[in-house]
Write a protein that holds these residues in place. Structure first.
Motif, PDB file in Angstrom:
ATOM      1  N   ILE A   4      19.853  16.424 -49.614  1.00 42.67           N
ATOM      2  CA  ILE A   4      20.519  16.700 -50.885  1.00 42.67           C
ATOM      3  C   ILE A   4      19.460  17.042 -51.913  1.00 42.67           C
ATOM      4  N   ALA A  47      33.102  31.275 -49.798  1.00 43.56           N
ATOM      5  CA  ALA A  47      31.910  31.372 -48.944  1.00 43.56           C
ATOM      6  C   ALA A  47      32.126  32.417 -47.840  1.00 43.56           C
TER       7      ALA A  47
ATOM      8  N   THR B 117      28.219  13.582 -62.494  1.00 45.13           N
ATOM      9  CA  THR B 117      29.284  14.585 -62.480  1.00 45.13           C
ATOM     10  C   THR B 117      30.641  13.908 -62.677  1.00 45.13           C
ATOM     11  N   ILE B 145      29.193  12.955 -51.868  1.00 48.90           N
ATOM     12  CA  ILE B 145      27.954  12.169 -51.988  1.00 48.90           C
ATOM     13  C   ILE B 145      28.270  10.796 -52.589  1.00 48.90           C
ATOM     14  N   GLU B 149      27.804   7.118 -50.866  1.00 46.15           N
ATOM     15  CA  GLU B 149      27.026   6.014 -51.468  1.00 46.15           C
ATOM     16  C   GLU B 149      27.847   4.739 -51.573  1.00 46.15           C
ATOM     17  N   VAL B 166      33.677  23.885 -50.605  1.00 46.95           N
ATOM     18  CA  VAL B 166      33.163  25.228 -50.322  1.00 46.95           C
ATOM     19  C   VAL B 166      31.941  25.456 -51.188  1.00 46.95           C
ATOM     20  N   GLY B 167      30.956  26.191 -50.673  1.00 45.66           N
ATOM     21  CA  GLY B 167      29.865  26.538 -51.561  1.00 45.66           C
ATOM     22  C   GLY B 167      28.521  26.661 -50.916  1.00 45.66           C
ATOM     23  N   PHE B 168      27.532  26.853 -51.777  1.00 44.49           N
ATOM     24  CA  PHE B 168      26.219  27.280 -51.333  1.00 44.49           C
ATOM     25  C   PHE B 168      25.128  26.266 -51.629  1.00 44.49           C
ATOM     26  N   VAL B 169      25.419  25.280 -52.481  1.00 45.93           N
ATOM     27  CA  VAL B 169      24.391  24.317 -52.879  1.00 45.93           C
ATOM     28  C   VAL B 169      24.853  22.906 -52.511  1.00 45.93           C
ATOM     29  N   ASN B 170      24.158  22.271 -51.615  1.00 45.16           N
ATOM     30  CA  ASN B 170      24.410  20.868 -51.209  1.00 45.16           C
ATOM     31  C   ASN B 170      25.716  20.649 -50.446  1.00 45.16           C
ATOM     32  N   ALA B 173      24.989  19.731 -46.656  1.00 43.93           N
ATOM     33  CA  ALA B 173      24.325  18.426 -46.583  1.00 43.93           C
ATOM     34  C   ALA B 173      25.294  17.299 -46.934  1.00 43.93           C
ATOM     35  N   ALA B 174      26.165  17.532 -47.913  1.00 42.61           N
ATOM     36  CA  ALA B 174      27.133  16.494 -48.302  1.00 42.61           C
ATOM     37  C   ALA B 174      28.120  16.238 -47.172  1.00 42.61           C
ATOM     38  N   LEU B 177      26.547  14.064 -44.534  1.00 40.71           N
ATOM     39  CA  LEU B 177      26.511  12.630 -44.877  1.00 40.71           C
ATOM     40  C   LEU B 177      27.773  11.936 -44.372  1.00 40.71           C
ATOM     41  N   LYS B 180      28.061  11.096 -40.757  1.00 34.34           N
ATOM     42  CA  LYS B 180      27.245   9.952 -40.322  1.00 34.34           C
ATOM     43  C   LYS B 180      27.946   8.606 -40.515  1.00 34.34           C
ATOM     44  N   ARG B 191      29.580  26.166 -44.872  1.00 30.14           N
ATOM     45  CA  ARG B 191      29.802  26.433 -46.295  1.00 30.14           C
ATOM     46  C   ARG B 191      31.262  26.545 -46.679  1.00 30.14           C
ATOM     47  N   LYS B 192      32.095  26.858 -45.701  1.00 34.50           N
ATOM     48  CA  LYS B 192      33.470  27.226 -46.045  1.00 34.50           C
ATOM     49  C   LYS B 192      34.376  26.023 -46.296  1.00 34.50           C
ATOM     50  N   GLY B 193      35.477  26.295 -46.947  1.00 33.69           N
ATOM     51  CA  GLY B 193      36.453  25.284 -47.311  1.00 33.69           C
ATOM     52  C   GLY B 193      37.092  25.720 -48.607  1.00 33.69           C
TER      53      GLY B 193
END
Lengths: 213, 213
Positions: A4, A47, B117, B145, B149, B166-170, B173-174, B177, B180, B191-193
């Motif tokens: 992240i 995306a 956020t 995220i 946590e 959806v998206g290009f940043v994090n 990776a999110a 998480l 896991k 990236r999609k959604g």
């Protein structure tokens, strides 16, 4: 949380658009200047880089749509999802309102009585709005078919059509009908689109206007 | 209108799913029986067959999610668009409610004060709901995220996570998480959604329950 990356919320969108621009360049895709921000926002919201190939604009479509918004045009969507996605605060700056008539009881009643879709009845209802209307259709091909019939019969002329319904039945044919009219449009050819894309296109126009001023 | 085929509104969805099934078969893709209707509805809502490859389910995820709904679980979304898309009438049959806290003034205020956020604050607020909650996240990686946590610290355990931002940043990776954790999930890797996909997955679960009864 090693993967992240900390990006300030207000910078995420900028970073995302930079990634989209870079990947379009790597794919050798050059978007026409006027269409660039709208198409990129459709990609940003899905995306899905296919939108770079299928988004189709009538001449000066983006300029025309922005001028309509500046002059106070309303936006009519065909789902409450698209309505929820449109930035109504930005639209209100120019005097415009966003509407969706799909869930109204009266619309359901008339549709049932006449054996037509709620989308068709919603379009008729929208046609009674006494100012220019931008139609943002992300779901119902029958909404586009109804608009086409009203245009062809001379009964009504939409100011602008954002035609991005998604789906497998009649969706491509309905988009093709609008491409044949002389009403200014932004259409995503093919099966893809959706309420999210319809809202994203409206917001792209609104944010261009905001950032120009 | 030579290319428009008359299909009764109530048959369009059935026809669309038949086309999706046929094309999946042509592509040689066999979806696990339990996951089939959910993945197909994600494709139905996007016309994007990539979902057949990237939708990822924890063991017995669909059965677990349906049981939660039957027992009256609430759904919390991270956008008003997803909230608008969830079939709240079907959900109410089992005593469940759908919520989105993102646009609440209090959430914005707390987020600003704490420099986090709104999505994170919304998740904390959702964690106070005193019954099992299915999280349907279509937009904000920071929502995932925050959930991660809370799970890791033992502060809160979501009943189920639909993780399809959806998206290009994090975003990727999110999603990783959540993969896991031992919380049951439906995640779309990559990236999609989107809010439309999050709502479509909730509705697929609701319609399976409706059609079983």
């Amino acid at each position: 949380m090693e993967n992240i990356e900390y990006v300030r919320p207000q910078d995420i969108e900028k970073r995302s658009f930079a990634i989209i621009s870079k990947e379009l360049e790597e794919k050798g895709i050059v978007l026409p200047k006027e269409q660039e921000l709208v198409t990129k926002r459709a990609i940003h919201t899905s995306a899905d880089f296919d939108y770079a190939k299928t988004m189709t604009y009538s001449a000066h479509a983006v300029g025309i749509a922005k001028k309509l918004i500046q002059n106070g045009a309303d936006i009519v969507t065909d789902t409450n999802m698209a309505l929820a996605g449109v930035n109504k605060k930005e639209l209100a700056k120019y005097g415009g309102k966003a509407h969706c008539f799909m869930a109204e009881e009266e619309v359901a009643k008339i549709a049932k009585e006449r054996g037509v879709t709620r989308a068709a009845v919603s379009m008729e209802k929208a046609a009674q709005i006494e100012k220019p209307v931008i139609f943002a259709i992300g779901n119902a091909p029958t909404a586009l078919i109804e608009l086409y019939e009203m245009i062809k019969s001379g009964k009504y002329r939409p100011a602008f059509i954002i035609g991005v319904p998604v789906g497998f039945v009649n969706v491509e044919a309905a988009k093709d009908l609008i491409l044949k009219t002389d009403v200014p449009y932004i259409i995503n050819r093919g099966r893809k689109g959706g309420s999210n894309i319809a809202a994203a296109i409206c917001n792209a126009l609104l944010y261009e206007l905001r950032d120009e001023n």
